[in-house]
Design an enzyme around this catalytic site. Structure first.
Site, PDB file in Angstrom:
ATOM      1  N   SER A  29       0.955  -1.318   0.140  1.00 28.36           N
ATOM      2  CA  SER A  29       0.090  -0.074   0.011  1.00 28.36           C
ATOM      3  C   SER A  29       0.940   1.325  -0.108  1.00 28.36           C
ATOM      4  O   SER A  29       2.053   1.123   0.250  1.00 28.36           O
ATOM      5  CB  SER A  29      -0.923   0.238   1.430  1.00 28.36           C
ATOM      6  OG  SER A  29      -0.080   0.089   2.523  1.00 28.36           O
ATOM      7  N   LYS A  30       0.236   2.459  -0.023  1.00 30.97           N
ATOM      8  CA  LYS A  30       1.080   3.615  -0.339  1.00 30.97           C
ATOM      9  C   LYS A  30       1.822   3.731   1.162  1.00 30.97           C
ATOM     10  O   LYS A  30       3.273   4.134   0.975  1.00 30.97           O
ATOM     11  CB  LYS A  30       0.049   4.826  -0.362  1.00 30.97           C
ATOM     12  CG  LYS A  30      -0.604   5.188  -1.589  1.00 30.97           C
ATOM     13  CD  LYS A  30      -0.291   6.477  -1.956  1.00 30.97           C
ATOM     14  CE  LYS A  30      -0.247   6.799  -3.432  1.00 30.97           C
ATOM     15  NZ  LYS A  30      -1.900   6.675  -3.882  1.00 30.97           N
ATOM     16  N   ARG A  31       1.389   3.323   2.157  1.00 31.88           N
ATOM     17  CA  ARG A  31       2.035   3.605   3.468  1.00 31.88           C
ATOM     18  C   ARG A  31       3.259   2.632   3.482  1.00 31.88           C
ATOM     19  O   ARG A  31       4.290   2.989   4.001  1.00 31.88           O
ATOM     20  CB  ARG A  31       1.141   3.113   4.643  1.00 31.88           C
ATOM     21  CG  ARG A  31       1.461   3.186   6.021  1.00 31.88           C
ATOM     22  CD  ARG A  31       0.437   2.743   6.925  1.00 31.88           C
ATOM     23  NE  ARG A  31      -0.306   1.613   6.432  1.00 31.88           N
ATOM     24  CZ  ARG A  31       0.273   0.274   7.022  1.00 31.88           C
ATOM     25  NH1 ARG A  31       1.237   0.139   7.864  1.00 31.88           N
ATOM     26  NH2 ARG A  31      -0.510  -0.573   6.598  1.00 31.88           N
ATOM     27  N   GLY A  70       5.157   1.903   0.882  1.00 28.63           N
ATOM     28  CA  GLY A  70       6.243   2.200  -0.261  1.00 28.63           C
ATOM     29  C   GLY A  70       5.601   2.112  -1.552  1.00 28.63           C
ATOM     30  O   GLY A  70       6.207   2.450  -2.462  1.00 28.63           O
TER      31      GLY A  70
END
Ligand code: GLU
Length: 474
Positions: free
Chosen positions: A240-242, A244
């Site tokens: 996910s974005k969190r 990376g």
């Protein structure tokens, strides 16, 4: 055989980290074999493909140093060729017109679901006489896929993978409006571009079976497939974005060097023994698909930071000055002047030894880049007591005597003062650091003084006295 690989992004977003790794593997494989690495922009989804995204992908690849050979191929420009292949299959009886209406297809789906069967087109127009065709339904073109037997892929990463042909239906090649489907376009393009190896994420493995059937229908030699496991987050969940899952430009902005990101991406899913630090030249020499693991790799920011620290230390000082200048400009609201640039260059060996990213390096370098008088942090001001200022005055007098301004020479003067006054080194060093850097942390003081030079050091000491005095009076 000349190896020809390709990277085939759909430009609906930035070059994300998973795509960058796919590009890297294709690039390395081609370079390792002295082959060619081609770029194809799969922009057939005209609504979602934007020029910004295309530019971001090209920029991202260039920044990563993954130059492609020749001009990029734009898939949308080849629609006529894709349709031509579908018509060839029609002419050879290997594809057929299907006149099912949307309602019929929906009924087929509903029935399959109700019976708990997988949703598949039932082939009702496969052998039907075209004279029965309705005149008011524009037909799609479907491939006549094999209905018995198996389709087998010898995948270089996944090993032998097979599927029973009865599980695949006759997929659409041309839509009712005559536009080619993605599956047809990919096969025709890979064939026409002479691609020998298709290396991509394993989310495309099921597509590969259908694509292989098309190669067979056309009597074309299929490329060798290598489907690499996806990248997961540190907790094993989908990236996910969190975790990376960002565009490569985000990594550039965070201050990672392209060579560090290349090394990091290489190790995400590929190994050569226990080697962690593998520069690009070495990677080209070693890269093969045997080294690709079968399980998903996990993204790890700490590891990327360590690698980046390594490549920062190895990087050329002048290059790092150039890279850090725009970051300093943002921090200072203006470009550092020539004297500041010289200080940055001289201070770079010490700065780069202590940073994991260019952002961190810029934070640590600000005090070199500022012009006088330096702003002081509260903590630094606290250290500039009347007593400490008086001692710095005595130090300044001693330093003024130094002719050959070196680390050793300034160290000698400081030690001389420490001895003469019977104080601890810290009692001199702490206010001195505050005066010279405006903060309470910095590279080694002797190094800082050597980089600043005699005039700047003495001038900053003078500034600090004035600031300290002003504060005491207030
Ligand atoms: N355009 C596809 C994607 O971005 C890749 C297709 C392929 O590699 O065959 O996922």
């Amino acid at each position: 055989m000349t190896v020809i690989t390709r990277f085939a992004p759909s430009p609906t977003g930035f070059l994300h980290i998973g795509g960058a790794r796919t590009a890297l593997f294709n690039w390395l494989f081609a370079r390792h074999h002295g082959g060619r690495f081609l770029l194809r922009i799969e922009d057939t989804d005209r609504q979602r493909s934007t020029t910004e995204a295309i530019d971001a992908i090209l920029d991202g690849l260039r920044w990563l140093g993954l130059e492609w050979d020749g001009e990029p191929v734009f898939q949308s420009a080849r629609a006529a060729r894709h349709a031509e292949v579908a018509h060839q299959l029609l002419a050879e009886g290997k594809a057929y017109y299907c006149y099912c209406t949307q309602e019929e297809l929906q009924a087929m789906r509903d029935e399959a679901r109700a019976a708990g069967r997988p949703v598949r087109y039932d082939g009702r127009w496969r052998d039907r006489d075209p004279s029965e065709a309705p005149t008011d339904v524009p037909p799609v073109v479907r491939v006549k896929a094999p209905q018995v037997g198996e389709t087998v892929i010898e995948d270089l990463v996944q090993g032998e993978v097979r599927i029973a042909n009865e599980q695949l239906d006759d997929m659409v090649l041309l839509r009712a409006d005559g536009t080619p489907t993605y599956m047809l376009s990919v096969v025709v393009d890979d064939h026409d571009m002479g691609i020998t190896h298709v290396i991509r994420g394993d989310d495309h493995l099921t597509n590969a079976f259908r694509q292989l059937q098309l190669y067979n229908a056309m009597d074309w030699t299929a490329p060798i497939f290598a489907h690499i496991p996806l990248i997961h987050g540190p907790d094993g969940a989908k990236l996910s974005k969190r975790h990376g899952a960002l565009g490569v430009e985000a990594y550039r902005d965070m201050g990672y060097l392209p060579e560090a990101l290349r090394n990091y991406l290489l190790r995400l899913g590929w190994a050569h023994g226990d080697e962690e630090i593998i520069d690009t030249e070495q990677a080209i020499a070693w890269f093969d698909l045997d080294g690709v693991g079968r399980s998903p790799s996990r993204f790890d920011f700490a590891k990327l930071g360590n690698l980046n620290g390594h490549y920062l230390r190895a990087a050329d000082d002048a290059r790092l000055v150039d890279l850090v200048l725009p970051r300093l400009e943002r921090r200072l609201d203006g470009m550092p002047d020539a004297a500041a640039r010289t200080r940055l260059f001289l201070g770079m060996p010490g700065l780069k030894a202590r940073a994991k990213t260019l952002e961190e390096l810029a934070d640590n370098a600000v005090f070199y880049a500022r012009s006088r008088p330096l702003p002081m942090s509260e903590k630094a001001l606290d250290l500039l007591t009347p007593e400490a200022r008086a001692r710095l005055d005595r130090l300044a007098a001693l330093l003024a005597e130094v002719e050959d301004w070196t680390e050793a020479a300034v160290e000698e003067k400081i030690r001389q003062l420490v001895d003469a006054e019977g104080v601890k080194l810290g009692q001199v060093a702490q206010p001195l650091r505050a005066a010279l850097t405006g903060s309470t942390t910095s590279p080694g003081l002797f190094e800082v003084m050597a980089v600043l030079g005699r005039d700047e050091t003495l001038a900053r000491l003078g500034d600090a006295r004035r600031v300290g005095e002003a504060r005491t009076v207030n």
